[in-house]
Design a protein around this motif. Structure first.
Motif, PDB file in Angstrom:
ATOM      1  N   SER A  67       0.848  -1.163   0.036  1.00 32.12           N
ATOM      2  CA  SER A  67       0.110   0.051  -0.048  1.00 32.12           C
ATOM      3  C   SER A  67       0.840   1.201  -0.212  1.00 32.12           C
ATOM      4  CB  SER A  67      -0.873   0.099   1.262  1.00 32.12           C
ATOM      5  OG  SER A  67      -1.763  -0.947   1.279  1.00 32.12           O
TER       6      SER A  67
ATOM      7  N   SER B 284      -9.776  -7.574  -2.671  1.00 36.44           N
ATOM      8  CA  SER B 284     -10.455  -6.202  -2.385  1.00 36.44           C
ATOM      9  C   SER B 284      -9.881  -5.832  -0.889  1.00 36.44           C
ATOM     10  CB  SER B 284     -12.072  -6.384  -2.105  1.00 36.44           C
ATOM     11  OG  SER B 284     -12.089  -7.043  -1.003  1.00 36.44           O
ATOM     12  N   ASP B 285      -9.363  -6.669  -0.240  1.00 39.55           N
ATOM     13  CA  ASP B 285      -8.483  -6.058   1.064  1.00 39.55           C
ATOM     14  C   ASP B 285      -7.058  -5.610   0.599  1.00 39.55           C
ATOM     15  OD1 ASP B 285     -10.519  -7.333   2.471  1.00 39.55           O
ATOM     16  OD2 ASP B 285      -9.150  -8.973   3.509  1.00 39.55           O
TER      17      ASP B 285
ATOM     18  N   GLN C 108      12.371  -7.189   6.784  1.00 41.14           N
ATOM     19  CA  GLN C 108      11.303  -7.608   6.035  1.00 41.14           C
ATOM     20  C   GLN C 108      10.232  -6.321   6.022  1.00 41.14           C
ATOM     21  OE1 GLN C 108      11.839  -9.575   8.980  1.00 41.14           O
ATOM     22  NE2 GLN C 108      13.086 -10.991   7.866  1.00 41.14           N
ATOM     23  N   ASP C 109       9.371  -6.510   4.944  1.00 35.73           N
ATOM     24  CA  ASP C 109       8.311  -5.611   4.727  1.00 35.73           C
ATOM     25  C   ASP C 109       7.523  -5.455   5.928  1.00 35.73           C
ATOM     26  OD1 ASP C 109       7.292  -7.957   3.612  1.00 35.73           O
ATOM     27  OD2 ASP C 109       5.765  -6.945   2.390  1.00 35.73           O
ATOM     28  N   CYS C 110       7.161  -6.614   6.353  1.00 34.48           N
ATOM     29  CA  CYS C 110       5.924  -6.620   7.386  1.00 34.48           C
ATOM     30  C   CYS C 110       6.503  -7.184   8.638  1.00 34.48           C
ATOM     31  CB  CYS C 110       4.746  -7.769   6.564  1.00 34.48           C
ATOM     32  SG  CYS C 110       3.372  -7.707   7.997  1.00 34.48           S
ATOM     33  N   GLY C 111       7.275  -8.265   8.521  1.00 35.04           N
ATOM     34  CA  GLY C 111       7.775  -8.821   9.906  1.00 35.04           C
ATOM     35  C   GLY C 111       6.992  -9.721  10.786  1.00 35.04           C
TER      36      GLY C 111
ATOM     37  N   SER D 174      -5.145 -14.690  12.187  1.00 35.16           N
ATOM     38  CA  SER D 174      -6.338 -14.043  12.625  1.00 35.16           C
ATOM     39  C   SER D 174      -6.209 -12.535  12.852  1.00 35.16           C
ATOM     40  CB  SER D 174      -7.000 -14.609  13.814  1.00 35.16           C
ATOM     41  OG  SER D 174      -6.165 -14.432  14.844  1.00 35.16           O
ATOM     42  N   ARG D 175      -4.519 -12.209  13.056  1.00 35.55           N
ATOM     43  CA  ARG D 175      -4.016 -10.882  13.495  1.00 35.55           C
ATOM     44  C   ARG D 175      -3.488 -10.219  12.264  1.00 35.55           C
ATOM     45  NH1 ARG D 175      -2.306 -11.708  19.870  1.00 35.55           N
ATOM     46  NH2 ARG D 175      -4.501 -12.249  20.711  1.00 35.55           N
ATOM     47  N   ALA D 176      -3.322 -10.963  11.340  1.00 31.74           N
ATOM     48  CA  ALA D 176      -2.204 -10.642  10.224  1.00 31.74           C
ATOM     49  C   ALA D 176      -3.090  -9.544   9.352  1.00 31.74           C
ATOM     50  CB  ALA D 176      -1.843 -11.703   9.222  1.00 31.74           C
ATOM     51  N   PRO D 177      -2.141  -8.396   9.113  1.00 31.32           N
ATOM     52  CA  PRO D 177      -2.495  -7.353   8.200  1.00 31.32           C
ATOM     53  C   PRO D 177      -2.966  -7.876   6.800  1.00 31.32           C
ATOM     54  CG  PRO D 177      -0.480  -6.808   8.723  1.00 31.32           C
ATOM     55  CD  PRO D 177      -0.928  -8.032   9.733  1.00 31.32           C
ATOM     56  N   ALA D 178      -3.519  -7.111   6.030  1.00 32.56           N
ATOM     57  CA  ALA D 178      -3.731  -7.833   4.638  1.00 32.56           C
ATOM     58  C   ALA D 178      -2.670  -7.215   3.860  1.00 32.56           C
ATOM     59  CB  ALA D 178      -5.183  -6.934   4.075  1.00 32.56           C
ATOM     60  N   VAL D 179      -1.406  -8.009   3.797  1.00 33.40           N
ATOM     61  CA  VAL D 179      -0.218  -7.799   3.429  1.00 33.40           C
ATOM     62  C   VAL D 179       0.232  -9.126   2.489  1.00 33.40           C
ATOM     63  CG1 VAL D 179       2.221  -7.354   3.586  1.00 33.40           C
ATOM     64  CG2 VAL D 179       0.805  -6.266   4.985  1.00 33.40           C
TER      65      VAL D 179
ATOM     66  N   VAL E 235      -6.299 -13.633   3.107  1.00 35.69           N
ATOM     67  CA  VAL E 235      -5.050 -13.286   4.028  1.00 35.69           C
ATOM     68  C   VAL E 235      -4.068 -14.347   4.653  1.00 35.69           C
ATOM     69  CG1 VAL E 235      -4.356 -11.869   5.931  1.00 35.69           C
ATOM     70  CG2 VAL E 235      -6.107 -10.658   4.268  1.00 35.69           C
TER      71      VAL E 235
END
Lengths: 408, 147
Positions: free
Chosen positions: A120, A161-162, A189-192, A200-205, A216
Motif C-alpha cells: 500500500s 479487495s483487502d 522484512q516488509d511486514c515482519g 487472525s491477526r495478520a494485516p492484509a499484506v 490473507v
C-alpha cells in the motif's frame, strides 16, 4: 508533481545481453574497484550509482533511481533492470513483471498455493503480485535467493479487495513512475512478525492464492519480502544514501551513491554522523512549530517535505491541480529538531520554495519542494541532498549500535 | 474525553473488519460490533462522541459521531490501510474523483473539497489517515478534533 509527461523508454535486456552482463560483472570482481579498501576482505566495490531524475515515466519529480541486477537463483542467468526507484519508506524489491524477462521460481505455501504480496502506498495506490525468488546484485554485493514481488504478473490471481482498498493500481511504468521499487528502509522484512504470527491477526499484506481465490495469510519471516542489503554476505548492516547539494532552482539530474555497509570499510564510516534510533515502526520525533510529531521518518520515496497542514504553518497550497504542494510567494526557511528514541537530537534547517516555480524550471531534483500533511513529518527526498544519510537495519550491529536507526 | 462509557470485547466473528461509514448514522457504528474482530471503546467528548475500534491486526479506527447521530469524521492508524470504500461510504466516489491525478504523486495524499477532506500518510508497517465532512462538523467542534 509537474504536469509533464514524456514517452517512456525502457531498457529491457534480452537473455543473451543478460548473460553478457553477468560475464562482465564476473570479470569486474577479479579486478580492483574504486572506493573500497580495508576490512581485510579484499577489494570489492560496495558503491552503487544512483540518480535523481524524472525516471522511466518521464514524469516523476525527485525520484531516486538505480539499476538492479537479478538472477535466477544460483545461476548466471541474469538481467539488469534500470529505472528502479530507491525507497527508504518501504522494504523489499518489487519489479513490474513486464520488465522481468527471466523465469523466476515462485514462492508457495505449505499447500502449494502461490503467495501474493500487497504493497500500500500513501497516495492510495497499491502494488499487487506474486512472490518470487531471485539473486539480487548491486555493485559487487550479491544477496542469494531473495524473496521479491512481481507486480502485475500475467495470469496471477486478481487483486483481493483487502489489498486494492478502492485505490488505484501502481501496475505500469506510468502508474508507478518506475520499473520497480527497491525498498531499503530500516527493517529486514516488509511486514515482519505481524505477518508471521496467527493469521487472525495478520494485516492484509500476504495472501495465499488457491484457484478459489486469495485470502490473507501468515508467512514465515524468511519468505517475506526482504531488504536485500541484510542478505549480502558482507557490508550487510546497513547502507548510506549520499547525494550532493543542488542549487535552489533545482537540477536536471543529480548523481550520487548508495554505499553498502556501515563502518565495514574505509568508505562507509559513521564519522561525525549522529545516531537516531527509531520506534518499532521506524519513526523518530520531530519538533516543529511548537508541536512534537512522533510519526517522523526519512523517505526517499516521498518527493518533498510533507509536514503539518497549510492552515497551521501558513504555507499556501499551490493552485489548481498542484494543491498537494506548497506555493509560498517567496522561499521560506524553517528549522526543526529531530530526536531519536535514544534522546539524541539535532537541528535541521530546510527551505520551502514555490513548487510551481520549481516545476516550471523543467528540472527534476529539488531540495526545497514541500507540501502539507497532517500528523506526520515526512522528510522526503529533499532531506537527502547535501549529506550522507545512514540507514542501519534492525538487528544488525554497527559501530554506532544495533539497528534500527537513522544517522546523519 | 470526559467519560469513558464502555469497553466491550467483541467475539471473533466475520472475516475482515468493517467500519462505520462517514455521513451515516450511529447504527453503522453499532453494526460494526456484529462484524468486528476487535475491541470497541466509546466515550463522550465536547460536542461529539468517539468510538474507538481496535481490529485484530492492530489497526485503530476512530469514529466521530455528532449529537445528531451522524458520523462526521473517521481516522485510522495501523499496519495496513483500511478499506476506504467501506469507511467513506457514499463519499468514496467523491474521494476517488478528487484524488485522481494525471501524474503519479509520490507523497501523502491530501484531498480537500468543500464536502470532504481526506489525508493519508505513513510508510510500510505504519499507515495513518483521517477523513471528515467540513460541512457536518458539530457546532463548536473544529476539524482538528478528528485525529
Amino acid at each position: 508533481m509537474s504536469g509533464r509527461r514524456a514517452v517512456t523508454r525502457v531498457r529491457a535486456h534480452g537473455r543473451a545481453a543478460a548473460l553478457l552482463a553477468g560475464a562482465v560483472t564476473l570479470a569486474a570482481c577479479g579486478s580492483s574497484s574504486s572506493g573500497s579498501s580495508g576490512g581485510g576482505g579484499g577489494s570489492l566495490n560496495n558503491v552503487q550509482a544512483i540518480e535523481v531524475g524524472l525516471g522511466p515515466s518521464g514524469s516523476l519529480v525527485n525520484g531516486l533511481f538505480t539499476s538492479v541486477t537479478i538472477c535466477v537463483p544460483g545461476t548466471s542467468n541474469c538481467q539488469t533492470i534500470d529505472g528502479v526507484q530507491v525507497d527508504t519508506g518501504s522494504v523489499g524489491l518489487r519489479l513490474l513483471a513486464s520488465r522481468v524477462s527471466l523465469s523466476l521460481p515462485r514462492i508457495a505455501d505449505g499447500n502449494g498455493n502461490a503467495i501474493g504480496n500487497c504493497a500500500s502506498f500513501v497516495d492510495n495506490s497499491y502494488a499487487w503480485g506474486p512472490m518470487a525468488t531471485a539473486d539480487v546484485q548491486m555493485a559487487d554485493e550479491k544477496a542469494p535467493s531473495v524473496p521479491i514481488q512481481l507486480i502485475n504478473a500475467p495470469g496471477f490471481a486478481a487483486v483481493p479487495s483487502d489489498c486494492a482498498n478502492g485505490g488505484t493500481a501502481a501496475d505500469s511504468v506510468s502508474a508507478l513512475g518506475a520499473n520497480g521499487l527497491l525498498g531499503l528502509g530500516v527493517f529486514r522484512q516488509d511486514c515482519g512478525s505481524a505477518c508471521s504470527g496467527p493469521v487472525s491477526r495478520a494485516p492484509a499484506v500476504y495472501f495465499s492464492c488457491p484457484a478459489s481465490g486469495c485470502s490473507v495469510a501468515s508467512v514465515p519471516l524468511q519468505s517475506q519480502l526482504q531488504n536485500p542489503v541484510w542478505l549480502f554476505p558482507q557490508d550487510n548492516n546497513g547502507l548510506i544514501v549520499s547525494l550532493p547539494e543542488v542549487p535552489a532552482q533545482g537540477a536536471r539530474t543529480v548523481s550520487g551513491s548508495l554505499i553498502f555497509g556501515i563502518g565495514t570499510r574505509s568508505n562507509n564510516g559513521l564519522e561525525g554522523a549522529r545516531v537516531f534510533t527509531t520506534d518499532d515502526v521506524g519513526d523518530f520525533v520531530t519538533t516543529f512549530n511548537g508541536a512534537r510529531i512522533s510519526s517522523s521518518y526519512l523517505d526517499t520515496g516521498s518527493n518533498g517535505y510533507f509536514f503539518l497542514d497549510s492552515d497551521t504553518i501558513g504555507l499556501p497550497p499551490c493552485p489548481d491541480g498542484d494543491s498537494d504542494f506548497s506555493c509560498p510567494p517567496s522561499t521560506v526557511t524553517y528549522t526543526a529538531v529531530t530526536t531519536g528514541l535514544n534522546g539524541a537530537s539535532t537541528q535541521v534547517t530546510f527551505n520551502v520554495a514555490n513548487a510551481e516555480t520549481l516545476f516550471n524550471t523543467g528540472n527534476a531534483a529539488f531540495d526545497d519542494l514541500a507540501g502539507p500533511d497532517t500528523g506526520d513529518f515526512d522528510w522526503g527526498l529533499p532531506f537527502f541532498f547535501g549529506r550522507k544519510t545512514f540507514i542501519a537495519i534492525e538487528g544488525q550491529s554497527t559501530a554506532g549500535g544495533t539497528g534500527p536507526y537513522w544517522a546523519y | 474525553m470526559r467519560t469513558l462509557l464502555a469497553t466491550v470485547a467483541i467475539a471473533l466473528l466475520g472475516a475482515r473488519p468493517a467500519w462505520a461509514v462517514l455521513g451515516q448514522g450511529m447504527s453503522s457504528v453499532s453494526s460494526d460490533q456484529q462484524r468486528l474482530k476487535g475491541r470497541l471503546r466509546s466515550a463522550t467528548g465536547e460536542g461529539f462522541s468517539l468510538h474507538e475500534i481496535t481490529a485484530a491486526d492492530g489497526t485503530l479506527v476512530r469514529e466521530y459521531v455528532s449529537p445528531a447521530g451522524e458520523v462526521f469524521g473517521v481516522s485510522w492508524r495501523g499496519p495496513a490501510v483500511p478499506d476506504l470504500a467501506e469507511l467513506l461510504g457514499d463519499y468514496f466516489a467523491l474521494f476517488q474523483q478528487a484524488s485522481r491525478s494525471d501524474v503519479r504523486r509520490h507523497r501523502p495524499l491530501v484531498v480537500r473539497t468543500e464536502r470532504l477532506v481526506v489525508e493519508m500518510g505513513g510508510h510500510v508497517r505504519s499507515f495513518r489517515g483521517r477523513a471528515y465532512l467540513p460541512e457536518r462538523l458539530p457546532v463548536g467542534v473544529s476539524a482538528s478534533a478528528v485525529r
